[in-house]
Motif scaffolding. Structure first.
Motif, PDB file in Angstrom:
ATOM      1  N   LYS A   1      31.892  40.079  52.082  1.00  0.00           N
ATOM      2  CA  LYS A   1      32.501  41.337  51.656  1.00  0.00           C
ATOM      3  C   LYS A   1      31.982  41.590  50.243  1.00  0.00           C
ATOM      4  O   LYS A   1      32.670  41.317  49.268  1.00  0.00           O
ATOM      5  N   PRO A   2      30.744  42.065  50.119  1.00  0.00           N
ATOM      6  CA  PRO A   2      30.138  42.203  48.798  1.00  0.00           C
ATOM      7  C   PRO A   2      30.714  43.353  47.998  1.00  0.00           C
ATOM      8  O   PRO A   2      31.280  44.298  48.545  1.00  0.00           O
ATOM      9  N   GLY A   3      30.543  43.238  46.704  1.00  0.00           N
ATOM     10  CA  GLY A   3      30.980  44.297  45.820  1.00  0.00           C
ATOM     11  C   GLY A   3      30.582  44.008  44.388  1.00  0.00           C
ATOM     12  O   GLY A   3      30.126  42.912  44.056  1.00  0.00           O
ATOM     13  N   ILE A   4      30.755  44.992  43.554  1.00  0.00           N
ATOM     14  CA  ILE A   4      30.455  44.854  42.132  1.00  0.00           C
ATOM     15  C   ILE A   4      31.768  44.944  41.372  1.00  0.00           C
ATOM     16  O   ILE A   4      32.579  45.846  41.615  1.00  0.00           O
ATOM     17  N   VAL A   5      31.960  43.982  40.473  1.00  0.00           N
ATOM     18  CA  VAL A   5      33.180  43.951  39.663  1.00  0.00           C
ATOM     19  C   VAL A   5      32.800  44.017  38.182  1.00  0.00           C
ATOM     20  O   VAL A   5      31.679  43.679  37.797  1.00  0.00           O
ATOM     21  N   ARG A   6      33.760  44.449  37.387  1.00  0.00           N
ATOM     22  CA  ARG A   6      33.549  44.611  35.951  1.00  0.00           C
ATOM     23  C   ARG A   6      34.492  43.677  35.200  1.00  0.00           C
ATOM     24  O   ARG A   6      35.702  43.741  35.381  1.00  0.00           O
ATOM     25  N   LEU A   7      33.923  42.805  34.359  1.00  0.00           N
ATOM     26  CA  LEU A   7      34.725  41.904  33.537  1.00  0.00           C
ATOM     27  C   LEU A   7      34.806  42.436  32.121  1.00  0.00           C
ATOM     28  O   LEU A   7      33.820  42.951  31.577  1.00  0.00           O
ATOM     29  N   ASN A   8      35.934  42.269  31.502  1.00  0.00           N
ATOM     30  CA  ASN A   8      36.103  42.617  30.100  1.00  0.00           C
ATOM     31  C   ASN A   8      35.654  41.416  29.266  1.00  0.00           C
ATOM     32  O   ASN A   8      36.242  40.343  29.357  1.00  0.00           O
ATOM     33  N   VAL A   9      34.603  41.592  28.461  1.00  0.00           N
ATOM     34  CA  VAL A   9      34.053  40.491  27.675  1.00  0.00           C
ATOM     35  C   VAL A   9      34.011  40.805  26.183  1.00  0.00           C
ATOM     36  O   VAL A   9      33.290  40.150  25.432  1.00  0.00           O
ATOM     37  N   GLU A  10      34.803  41.766  25.742  1.00  0.00           N
ATOM     38  CA  GLU A  10      34.723  42.158  24.339  1.00  0.00           C
ATOM     39  C   GLU A  10      35.206  41.075  23.385  1.00  0.00           C
ATOM     40  O   GLU A  10      34.843  41.078  22.214  1.00  0.00           O
ATOM     41  N   ASP A  11      35.992  40.118  23.877  1.00  0.00           N
ATOM     42  CA  ASP A  11      36.470  39.048  23.002  1.00  0.00           C
ATOM     43  C   ASP A  11      35.540  37.836  22.978  1.00  0.00           C
ATOM     44  O   ASP A  11      35.831  36.843  22.322  1.00  0.00           O
TER      45      ASP A  11
ATOM     46  N   GLU B   1      26.343  48.765  27.132  1.00  0.00           N
ATOM     47  CA  GLU B   1      25.705  48.957  25.834  1.00  0.00           C
ATOM     48  C   GLU B   1      26.633  48.620  24.674  1.00  0.00           C
ATOM     49  O   GLU B   1      26.183  48.123  23.651  1.00  0.00           O
ATOM     50  N   ASP B   2      27.926  48.884  24.832  1.00  0.00           N
ATOM     51  CA  ASP B   2      28.869  48.565  23.763  1.00  0.00           C
ATOM     52  C   ASP B   2      29.319  47.096  23.797  1.00  0.00           C
ATOM     53  O   ASP B   2      30.105  46.667  22.981  1.00  0.00           O
ATOM     54  N   ARG B   3      28.765  46.320  24.768  1.00  0.00           N
ATOM     55  CA  ARG B   3      28.996  44.890  24.912  1.00  0.00           C
ATOM     56  C   ARG B   3      30.467  44.541  25.176  1.00  0.00           C
ATOM     57  O   ARG B   3      30.948  43.497  24.781  1.00  0.00           O
ATOM     58  N   LYS B   4      31.146  45.434  25.860  1.00  0.00           N
ATOM     59  CA  LYS B   4      32.551  45.201  26.192  1.00  0.00           C
ATOM     60  C   LYS B   4      32.755  44.847  27.657  1.00  0.00           C
ATOM     61  O   LYS B   4      33.796  44.303  28.015  1.00  0.00           O
ATOM     62  N   GLU B   5      31.774  45.155  28.510  1.00  0.00           N
ATOM     63  CA  GLU B   5      31.924  44.933  29.942  1.00  0.00           C
ATOM     64  C   GLU B   5      30.697  44.234  30.510  1.00  0.00           C
ATOM     65  O   GLU B   5      29.570  44.491  30.092  1.00  0.00           O
ATOM     66  N   PHE B   6      30.953  43.351  31.459  1.00  0.00           N
ATOM     67  CA  PHE B   6      29.905  42.602  32.143  1.00  0.00           C
ATOM     68  C   PHE B   6      30.060  42.868  33.630  1.00  0.00           C
ATOM     69  O   PHE B   6      31.128  42.661  34.193  1.00  0.00           O
TER      70      PHE B   6
END
Length: 108
Positions: free
Chosen positions: A37-47, A73-78
């Motif tokens: 069940k593939p998908g793309i997820v977004r992690l919060n990495v700003e810390d 680009e703002d380096r907040k999400e991976f």
């Protein structure tokens, strides 16, 4: 001493993740019924620092079934592509942030 324990903890956690992921992907490859069940997820990495993000992204990418795609680009999400999203995306994101993020922070 605390850092050494964190490194050992990260090593054994990652070893377990790689073994389990390899078994899951191999099982899916050799059986006729795919369970992906593939998908793309977004992690919060700003810390995370750049070094922590570098190691977290590489660990996630080297784990079978997951692939790091991009950092915003703002380096907040991976952004990560996962082959198996068995639960809600929020649960998967929390799991990745908790399991990988916490351990990487404690080492670096």
């Amino acid at each position: 001493m605390k850092r050494l324990i964190s490194i050992i903890n990260l090593f054994f956690f990652y070893l377990k993740e790689v073994v389990l992921s390899n078994l899951r992907v191999a099982h899916d490859v050799v059986t006729p019924r795919h369970r992906m069940k593939p998908g793309i997820v977004r992690l919060n990495v700003e810390d995370l620092t750049d070094r922590q993000l570098f190691f977290m992204a590489n660990l996630i990418t080297m784990t079978p079934g997951t692939l790091g795609l991009a950092v915003s680009e703002d380096r907040k999400e991976f952004y990560i592509h996962a082959m198996y999203i068995d639960r809600t995306t929020e649960e998967l994101v929390q799991s990745l942030e908790r399991d990988y993020g916490r351990r990487v922070k404690s080492v670096f």
